[in-house]
Design a protein around this motif. Structure first.
Motif, PDB file in Angstrom:
ATOM      1  N   HIS A  37      40.423  33.257  42.596  1.00  0.00           N
ATOM      2  CA  HIS A  37      41.203  32.866  43.992  1.00  0.00           C
ATOM      3  C   HIS A  37      41.410  33.479  45.073  1.00  0.00           C
ATOM      4  O   HIS A  37      41.308  33.028  46.153  1.00  0.00           O
ATOM      5  N   SER A  38      41.544  34.899  44.640  1.00  0.00           N
ATOM      6  CA  SER A  38      42.022  35.609  45.850  1.00  0.00           C
ATOM      7  C   SER A  38      40.721  35.850  46.800  1.00  0.00           C
ATOM      8  O   SER A  38      41.028  36.230  47.983  1.00  0.00           O
ATOM      9  N   ILE A  39      39.606  36.195  46.193  1.00  0.00           N
ATOM     10  CA  ILE A  39      38.551  36.573  47.040  1.00  0.00           C
ATOM     11  C   ILE A  39      38.220  35.103  47.816  1.00  0.00           C
ATOM     12  O   ILE A  39      37.742  35.219  48.875  1.00  0.00           O
ATOM     13  N   MET A  40      38.108  34.163  47.078  1.00  0.00           N
ATOM     14  CA  MET A  40      37.925  32.749  47.974  1.00  0.00           C
ATOM     15  C   MET A  40      38.867  32.533  48.810  1.00  0.00           C
ATOM     16  O   MET A  40      38.439  32.094  50.141  1.00  0.00           O
ATOM     17  N   SER A  41      40.322  32.913  48.710  1.00  0.00           N
ATOM     18  CA  SER A  41      41.003  32.898  49.996  1.00  0.00           C
ATOM     19  C   SER A  41      40.735  33.704  50.848  1.00  0.00           C
ATOM     20  O   SER A  41      40.748  33.298  52.180  1.00  0.00           O
TER      21      SER A  41
END
Ligand code: PLP
Length: 379
Positions: free
Chosen positions: A266-270
């Motif tokens: 999630h944090s990389i996509m964000s």
């Protein structure tokens, strides 16, 4: 044309979960289903990071919000409601419906609440019994500082912290036991990548003491009924059997992947989505406090976000969410939760670029995609 659901709930459901839910119905009062139900509650404890029971309700997320209020408070009780968006506002509406008096702590949309402001409000209102807040305010994309707020509440016997984690639990760490949260809520159609229909709720020992004193009416959502039955591997009313079967498939998948890797996705996509859009001049609506569950992006000056949203749907079959109230026409919101991957993120950024080009927005086409792709490569 394919149908891409890229909204921050409901989210796309993986095929292995759909197949699990397509299995023949099992009667819920059987040893076979009790094992399934028990396994689900045990798996949920890991995601909620708690030793307490996690109760499974057949309701959407709002049902668990309603339950949090009517199981712990009494008519005339005073609470602080942090309202920095549509879901914070909902806490206020639920309290009002039950005759609970809420002191509203208004937070500018796109900003996180400041703990100093909470302390100030608590100083002014000595009778406050609960603080109600979102961990991730989906209407603005803000992550509120739950750990810091729990520092205020955890050592006080007369005050509980009620957290709507509907787009937080499973998306990023929300440490129920370690931080000292009193009530935490999750929802099936978000990071749990199931269809809508289940909510999850956990209560601390302190919250259960509040239950004893609560005089608000409750029946279907009486959490003590759910708790007593959960210990017997079942639920008081007919559970959403096939959703619970699907939930186990999701929880097994989370186990294999590891929670850290799930949160990292999630944090990389964000990061990729925010930086990708920033590289072509589109701003993050929640700078410095973005929830990694979703990205909320401002449309450029002079372009209505509705045009981008409509263009994505008509040209590419991509559904993203818009803004509500004061943010209507100003933002669009993209999920990082659920069965979405780097290809989806690249596609939606490319789609937005293409629409912006048609709308004569001045930028370097392809720059958003290439910026995001470089970051997504680490996935
Ligand atoms: C933060 C948050 N709270 C509450 C809700 C309401 O949940 P539901 O629509 O499942 O009742 C949502 C749903 O979008 C949400 O994102």
């Amino acid at each position: 044309m394919k149908n891409y659901v890229l909204t921050p709930g409901p989210v796309p459901v993986p095929e292995f979960v759909m197949l699990e839910m397509a299995k023949p119905i099992i009667h819920h009062r059987t040893a076979e289903f009790e094992e399934i139900f028990f396994k689900a509650t045990q798996g949920l404890k890991k995601v909620f990071m708690t030793q307490e029971e996690v109760l499974i309700l057949a309701s959407s997320g709002t049902g668990a919000m309603d339950a949090a209020v009517c199981n712990t408070l009494s008519k005339g009780d005073e609470v602080i409601v942090v309202n920095g968006g549509k879901f914070g506002e909902r806490w206020g509406k639920i309290c009002k419906a039950y005759g609970v008096i809420s002191h509203e702590l208004k937070v500018e949309w796109g900003q996180a609440v400041k703990t100093d402001d909470i302390n100030e409000m608590l100083d002014k209102n000595k009778n406050v019994k609960a603080i109600l807040i979102q961990a991730s305010e989906t209407s603005t994309g803000v992550e509120h500082p739950i750990k810091e707020i729990a520092e205020i509440t955890k050592n006080r016997d007369d005050l509980i912290l009620i957290v709507d984690g509907i787009t937080a639990v499973g998306a990023f760490p929300v440490e129920f036991d370690n931080w000292g949260i009193d009530i935490l809520i999750g929802g099936s159609q978000k990071a749990f990548m199931l269809p809508p229909g289940l909510s999850f709720i956990s209560l601390s020992k302190k919250a259960w003491k509040f239950y004893e004193d609560s005089d608000l009416p409750k029946f279907y959502l009486d959490l003590n009924q759910a708790y007593k039955n959960s210990l017997k591997k079942t639920s008081p009313w007919t559970p959403a059997v096939n959703l619970v079967m699907g939930l186990n498939a999701v929880l097994e998948h989370f186990d294999k992947l590891g929670l850290e890797n799930l949160f990292r996705r999630h944090s990389i996509m964000s990061e990729a989505t925010i930086k990708g859009f920033e590289s072509i001049g589109l701003e993050n609506f929640a700078p410095g406090c973005s929830s990694t569950a979703l990205s909320v992006i401002k449309s450029p000056e002079g372009i209505d976000a509705g045009e981008i949203i409509k263009g994505l749907k008509n040209k590419y079959g991509m559904i993203v969410a818009g803004g509500q109230d004061q943010a209507k026409g100003k933002i669009f919101r993209i999920t990082h939760m659920g069965y979405v991957d780097k290809g989806d993120m690249i596609s939606v950024i490319a789609g937005v670029e293409s629409i912006l080009n048609e709308l004569k927005y001045d930028f370097t086409p392809g720059l958003g995609v290439s910026t995001a792709t470089r970051i997504l490569d680490s996935l």
